[in-house]
Design a protein around this motif. Structure first.
Motif, PDB file in Angstrom:
ATOM      1  N   SER A  30       0.848  -1.198   0.000  1.00 55.53           N
ATOM      2  CA  SER A  30       0.000   0.000   0.000  1.00 55.53           C
ATOM      3  C   SER A  30       0.878   1.242   0.000  1.00 55.53           C
ATOM      4  O   SER A  30       1.917   1.276   0.665  1.00 55.53           O
ATOM      5  N   VAL A  74      -3.672   0.130  -3.140  1.00 57.97           N
ATOM      6  CA  VAL A  74      -3.508  -1.068  -2.317  1.00 57.97           C
ATOM      7  C   VAL A  74      -3.557  -2.296  -3.221  1.00 57.97           C
ATOM      8  O   VAL A  74      -4.480  -2.439  -4.037  1.00 57.97           O
ATOM      9  N   ILE A 129      -5.589  -0.252   6.923  1.00 56.63           N
ATOM     10  CA  ILE A 129      -4.594   0.595   6.269  1.00 56.63           C
ATOM     11  C   ILE A 129      -4.647   1.976   6.912  1.00 56.63           C
ATOM     12  O   ILE A 129      -5.710   2.623   6.932  1.00 56.63           O
ATOM     13  N   SER A 189      -7.459   5.334  10.050  1.00 54.34           N
ATOM     14  CA  SER A 189      -7.225   4.167   9.202  1.00 54.34           C
ATOM     15  C   SER A 189      -8.526   3.734   8.533  1.00 54.34           C
ATOM     16  O   SER A 189      -9.624   4.175   8.902  1.00 54.34           O
TER      17      SER A 189
END
Length: 639
Positions: A552, A566, A579, A622
């Protein structure tokens, strides 16, 4: 009065031209040498000029004198330049001709084509053709805009193609499409698929079709296999009108030794080195230009100028630069001669390349030179004033090899090869890189890109879509050889058309749709191209998850707008994969290679994901993502 007389006319080729030629600084020799129809003292005819300094006698012969090789001798200039010239009355455009060259040392007489010919007979015939290059260009808007643009900061998605095998007529698969026919078919196809540029394998005249143009002898003529010079101009013009740039593959590194060409032109090694340790290329069994000779440098740089000037090329991809830079390229010990300092670097070739790039960037605003250079030679695409070679860009051959090696691995083993996936980013900004998946990767037993992918059926297509998504998300301009955009199943064959019927099969059509959407998104997303050559345009989020084979990263544009990429390089779907992201808010799923429209399973994130205040990867917020199998996701940042 004799219909065809040779008149000594020095009005075209002046003493100043000769001075610059001998200095190696005349870069528009095509305006003076070769054959030029015109008029002298009220008589129509053609001016001929050829460089043959070791010849005792040079005659021009052809259609006009029933191919009598001795009937019309040219006059040698008295200035010691070795140039023979003359104005031949009654000879006009369309006339076929050659030069009869009688060496001064009593060597073998030879009949040669014109090194500066604008047009040639259809191969395998070898005569040059007198031609007028007049054309009323209709691409002024493109050329003006190009001159004001910053190519390095612009979108560049290049479709590399071979003119003779892109498409063949359905009713006659042996016939090559003409430049004019290609002008009707190619621009709309490139608009549909979204490529910004097309790069033609060498169109310069070449005696052997199977060389794909890389064994060139007509350095000032588009191949007559596809039509006239004006027909090629029409193709370039139509592409420009459709908003598509034209890059021309150009080969100054070597030339074939055909008897009608440049090798031993005047009975001596005029264009090439005499010693085979310097003048013969073992890989291609061809001759190597003598870059230390001023007149040869002027000839080659004039050829480069010619394609940018008379044919409005937007760039030159310079072939086999590594073979020029190293005296020991593809040679064993004792098979090469060191330079004057005892090293392996070809000093004369380095000086030539620097002069070439300096001249082009000084004369053609917006045009680019792109080096195919396969070694770690430093600063290929850096300016001369910091010690570089001066190219605008360089093919990233290391990225290509590592990437294809990685994708050839069965996904279960990819975690052991994770470094091949990430290594290119350690040097991604050392040069201005183009990422090439070129013709060289789908020939000679290497198999097509689709066939190189592991797995069966749908997994092969998913891997290929993943490969393209990785490529478009990676820093660097893009280049894809024809057929790759719809997953051609077999190797490229220059004697056959691409397998267009495959587009009737859903997975192949899905790959083409993926390329179309990738290109469309790429062109409208500056984060994917504006800072291609700057580390400020890229930031890793996570490159350490080798166990899951997930990568990523972020791409940024000049305004700081971000895009998240990603990749999941295994066929295992991953739910709730976290992520870290630099901004709170809704991250929209702009592209998903696993979409059903591309032939995928349709797994994804339902248009996007709202961030949560859960810290990860060094960020306060995230995303919890669903990563489809063998997929790449592009997510746009909140406004």
């Amino acid at each position: 009065m004799e219909k065809h007389r040779v008149i000594l006319d020095t009005s075209l080729l002046t003493d100043h031209d000769i001075y610059l030629f001998k200095e190696g600084r005349h870069y528009r020799l095509y305006e003076k040498f070769g054959s030029h129809p015109g008029e002298v003292a009220g008589e129509a005819g053609t001016h001929f000029a050829v460089w043959a300094p070791n010849a005792a006698r040079v005659c021009v012969f052809g259609d006009f004198n029933h191919w009598n090789p001795e009937a019309h001798p040219l006059a040698e200039r008295p200035d010691g330049s070795g140039v023979f010239e003359g104005f031949l009355t009654g000879v006009g455009a369309g006339t076929r001709y050659k030069y009869r060259i009688v060496p001064g040392d009593g060597g073998a007489v030879s009949d040669r084509g014109d090194p500066f010919a604008f047009h040639w007979e259809l191969s395998p015939r070898t005569a040059s053709v007198v031609w007028d290059l007049s054309h009323d260009w209709q691409d002024g808007a493109w050329m003006e805009a190009r001159g004001k643009s910053d190519s390095l900061a612009g979108a560049m998605s290049v479709y590399e193609m071979h003119l003779g095998s892109w498409r063949r007529p359905g009713d006659d698969p042996e016939r090559l499409l003409s430049y004019r026919e290609l002008a009707e078919l190619l621009p709309p196809y490139l608009q549909q698929t979204g490529f910004t540029h097309v790069e033609f394998l060498p169109v310069m005249e070449h005696p052997f079709y199977g060389s794909w143009g890389y064994q060139c002898l007509g350095f000032f003529a588009p191949s007559s296999r596809y039509g006239t010079p004006q027909d090629f101009m029409a193709l370039v013009e139509t592409l420009h009108q459709a908003g598509i740039g034209v890059i021309l593959d150009w080969v100054p590194s070597h030339f074939p030794s055909d008897a009608h060409g440049l090798a031993g032109f005047d009975g001596t090694h005029l264009y090439e080195h005499a010693d085979p340790r310097q003048g013969f290329h073992p890989d291609w069994k061809s001759e190597i230009f003598n870059y230390g000779r001023n007149e040869v440098r002027a000839f080659l740089i004039s050829s480069a100028f010619f394609w940018l000037d008379r044919f409005h090329g937007d760039g030159l991809r310079v072939d086999a630069v590594a073979s020029m830079l190293y005296l020991d390229y593809s040679r064993k010990e004792g098979e090469w001669i060191p330079n004057r300092y005892g090293g392996r670097e070809n000093i004369e070739a380095i000086e030539f390349l620097r002069s070439l790039n300096q001249a082009i960037y000084g004369e053609f605003p917006g045009a680019e030179t792109i080096a195919e250079e396969s070694t770690a030679w430093p600063m290929v695409s850096r300016p001369l004033y910091v010690g570089g070679l001066g190219f605008g860009m360089k093919w990233n051959m290391g990225w290509m090899h590592d990437t294809l090696d990685y994708f050839a691995q069965d996904p279960i083993h990819r975690k052991h090869h994770h470094g091949q996936f990430t290594f290119s980013l350690w040097y991604a900004f050392n040069e201005n890189f183009v990422l090439p998946l070129s013709h060289d990767e789908v020939v000679h037993g290497k198999r097509s890109l689709l066939d190189r992918m592991p797995g069966e059926g749908g997994q092969k297509f998913a891997n290929l879509r993943l490969l393209f998504g990785y490529m478009w998300g990676h820093p660097g301009k893009k280049l894809l050889f024809m057929g790759g955009e719809f997953a051609q199943g077999r190797e490229w064959n220059h004697d056959q058309s691409l397998d267009w019927h495959l587009l009737e099969i859903a997975p192949h059509h899905g790959v083409q749709r993926w390329i179309e959407d990738l290109n469309a998104f790429y062109r409208r997303t500056p984060a994917l191209y504006e800072l291609d050559f700057s580390p400020q345009g890229f930031q890793w989020i996570d490159f350490r998850d080798e166990q899951n084979s997930v990568l990523s990263w972020l791409r940024r544009d000049r305004e700081g707008r971000e895009l998240l990429v990603v990749l999941n390089a295994t066929p295992v779907p991953r739910s709730n994969y976290r992520i870290g992201v630099p901004r709170a808010g809704f991250w929209g799923e702009a592209l998903n290679s696993d979409g059903t429209e591309y032939g995928g399973s349709g797994w994804g994130n339902l248009g996007g994901v709202e961030s949560t205040p859960v810290p990860d990867h060094g960020f306060y917020d995230s995303l919890s993502l669903s990563l489809p199998p063998l997929s790449v996701l592009f997510l746009t940042a909140p406004d």
